[in-house]
Scaffold this motif. Structure first.
Motif, PDB file in Angstrom:
ATOM      1  N   SER A 215      52.574  50.311  43.294  1.00  0.00           N
ATOM      2  CA  SER A 215      53.542  50.802  42.314  1.00  0.00           C
ATOM      3  C   SER A 215      54.930  50.961  42.933  1.00  0.00           C
ATOM      4  CB  SER A 215      53.073  52.129  41.712  1.00  0.00           C
ATOM      5  OG  SER A 215      52.989  53.138  42.687  1.00  0.00           O
ATOM      6  N   LEU A 216      54.998  51.291  44.228  1.00  0.00           N
ATOM      7  CA  LEU A 216      56.296  51.348  44.895  1.00  0.00           C
ATOM      8  C   LEU A 216      56.912  49.958  44.976  1.00  0.00           C
ATOM      9  CD1 LEU A 216      55.871  53.852  47.887  1.00  0.00           C
ATOM     10  CD2 LEU A 216      56.851  54.258  45.639  1.00  0.00           C
ATOM     11  N   ASN A 217      56.103  48.995  45.349  1.00  0.00           N
ATOM     12  CA  ASN A 217      56.597  47.616  45.442  1.00  0.00           C
ATOM     13  C   ASN A 217      57.139  47.132  44.099  1.00  0.00           C
ATOM     14  OD1 ASN A 217      55.955  47.450  48.132  1.00  0.00           O
ATOM     15  ND2 ASN A 217      54.101  46.238  47.846  1.00  0.00           N
ATOM     16  N   GLU A 247      56.268  37.629  46.581  1.00  0.00           N
ATOM     17  CA  GLU A 247      56.400  38.321  45.302  1.00  0.00           C
ATOM     18  C   GLU A 247      57.506  39.374  45.364  1.00  0.00           C
ATOM     19  OE1 GLU A 247      53.443  40.623  42.113  1.00  0.00           O
ATOM     20  OE2 GLU A 247      52.817  40.283  44.195  1.00  0.00           O
ATOM     21  N   MET A 248      57.591  40.070  46.509  1.00  0.00           N
ATOM     22  CA  MET A 248      58.606  41.102  46.673  1.00  0.00           C
ATOM     23  C   MET A 248      59.998  40.497  46.711  1.00  0.00           C
ATOM     24  SD  MET A 248      58.221  44.461  47.129  1.00  0.00           S
ATOM     25  CE  MET A 248      59.291  44.572  45.734  1.00  0.00           C
ATOM     26  N   LYS A 254      65.359  38.705  41.249  1.00  0.00           N
ATOM     27  CA  LYS A 254      65.524  38.854  39.797  1.00  0.00           C
ATOM     28  C   LYS A 254      66.388  40.064  39.445  1.00  0.00           C
ATOM     29  CE  LYS A 254      61.161  36.617  38.536  1.00  0.00           C
ATOM     30  NZ  LYS A 254      59.785  36.814  37.984  1.00  0.00           N
ATOM     31  N   CYS A 255      66.329  41.105  40.293  1.00  0.00           N
ATOM     32  CA  CYS A 255      67.122  42.310  40.035  1.00  0.00           C
ATOM     33  C   CYS A 255      68.545  42.198  40.580  1.00  0.00           C
ATOM     34  CB  CYS A 255      66.440  43.529  40.639  1.00  0.00           C
ATOM     35  SG  CYS A 255      64.911  44.013  39.782  1.00  0.00           S
ATOM     36  N   GLY A 256      68.823  41.107  41.279  1.00  0.00           N
ATOM     37  CA  GLY A 256      70.158  40.926  41.839  1.00  0.00           C
ATOM     38  C   GLY A 256      70.453  41.860  42.996  1.00  0.00           C
TER      39      GLY A 256
END
Length: 388
Positions: A215-217, A247-248, A254-256
């Motif tokens: 969930s942190l990742n 994946e990280m 994607k979040c920039g």
């Protein structure tokens, strides 16, 4: 004719249980060079490699955690009974002088076997809420070495308990002593932080590689995106854990967010001593090492941890204002929103972080490993009959 003492460290299954044992073993080997030291665990490849690299023997004891469903129940019973039998035989065959229970499901079988054989044992309790093994066997233990004073009300009134603190990896102990400002163990971190602010970006470290940290990742990149401009001037380093690196990296892309994602951080001690803020779980070993490093933290206890011991640990530190606490299990909204709400003011407030540094530093127990090694030595030489 006397023989060399043989100390068996039993437990593991996770790094949080294993590393304290290795830290204590290193001090014990210096204190009693003639001693034999063996680790007994469930046989995970990484664990075996870690123990053997440290220079100790490793024995596999069958064991299983508490079953989550009826299908697992049969294997739980079979493996743990087999583990008890294997441990009972090994203690006699290898003439163990003392067992040190580290925690984890292997510890129960070996400590149980030690009790039945009359082999003295010491329990290391790393959490504020004691494990089942500690609660079951505390009364018969030579000593319970506790990380938190809060364990006492949960144990039998006749249990012998000593608050030693939780052992940390040797690299943390070494860096703590090298950066001590005075004989009382205070780290000159305030000046170091001021110097660092002029020479490097501020550093946020996310420790998402432990089991149960998915969930942190998933949430931290979204939280940092919500923070926006407050992230300016900060370097982000995110430990992802095995098999999650690509994946990280995609999440941050994607979040920039520009971040350095790595599977594992080998030089974690030197990194934390030079960091300004950490997001992590709240296992006992992790908190002990954060205290030595004197680094502020936002703690997100693992809601799946046995008996909620992560939450109990975090509450002790939060009560001392040594960290911020997010109880994931009681969140009504998304975890990323809660993280953003805690991180944004901390990242913008240098004095607040320095105050947390001072508070968490007060929990540091740099002598924990050597103190427990001394307890082991005293117990061994108080039981000379087992060495004959």
């Amino acid at each position: 004719m006397a023989v060399d003492p043989h100390v068996l460290f039993a437990g593991g299954g996770t790094a949080g249980y294993l590393h304290p044992g290795i830290a204590v073993a290193a001090h014990l080997a210096k204190a009693i060079p003639e001693s034999r030291i063996t680790f007994a665990g469930p046989g995970h490849a990484r664990e075996k490699h870690t123990v053997r690299t440290a220079g100790y023997h490793y024995a596999i004891i069958p064991s299983q955690p508490v079953p989550q469903n009826p299908i697992q129940a049969l294997r739980f019973v079979a493996d743990n009974v087999a583990g008890y039998c294997a441990a009972h035989w090994m203690l006699g065959e290898q003439r163990a002088s003392l067992v040190v229970g580290l925690g984890g499901f292997t510890s129960t079988a070996v400590v149980w076997a030690a009790q039945s054989r009359g082999v003295p044992f010491i329990l290391l309790e790393q959490n504020a809420l004691p494990s089942r093994t500690t609660r079951w066997f505390a009364r018969e233990a030579a000593l319970v070495c506790a990380a938190f004073d809060e364990v006492r009300p949960h144990l039998h009134v006749q249990a012998s308990v000593k608050v030693t603190g939780n052992p940390a990896r040797p690299a943390f102990e070494d860096l703590f002593h090298r950066t001590c400002a005075n004989g009382k163990g205070h780290i000159a971190k305030e000046g170091a932080l001021a110097d660092a602010a002029n020479s490097r970006p501020k550093r946020l470290v996310v420790l998402g590689g432990a089991g149960g940290a998915r969930s942190l990742n998933e949430s931290v990149p979204r939280a940092l995106k919500k923070i926006g401009n407050s992230l300016s001037g900060w370097q982000v380093i995110h430990q992802t854990g095995e098999g999650q690196l690509q994946e990280m990296e995609n999440r941050y892309r994607k979040c920039g967010i520009e971040a350095l994602a790595v599977s594992f951080i080998d030089e974690i001690a030197s990194l934390l001593f030079a960091s300004d803020l950490v997001v992590c779980r709240s296992g006992g070993t992790c908190l002990a090492e954060l205290a030595l490093a004197g680094v502020p933290a936002v703690l997100v206890p693992n809601s799946h941890a046995n008996d909620d011991h992560h939450l109990a640990n975090a509450k002790v530190f939060a009560a001392a204002r040594a960290c911020c606490l997010i109880d994931e299990s009681s969140q009504s909204g998304a975890l990323d929103t809660a993280l953003a709400n805690e991180l944004q003011p901390l990242m913008a407030d240098d004095p607040a972080r320095l105050d947390m540094t001072d508070k968490i530093r007060q929990s540091a127990r740099p002598q924990a490993s050597s103190e427990i090694a001394s307890v082991i030595r005293e117990t061994l030489f108080g039981n000379q009959s087992r060495l004959l």
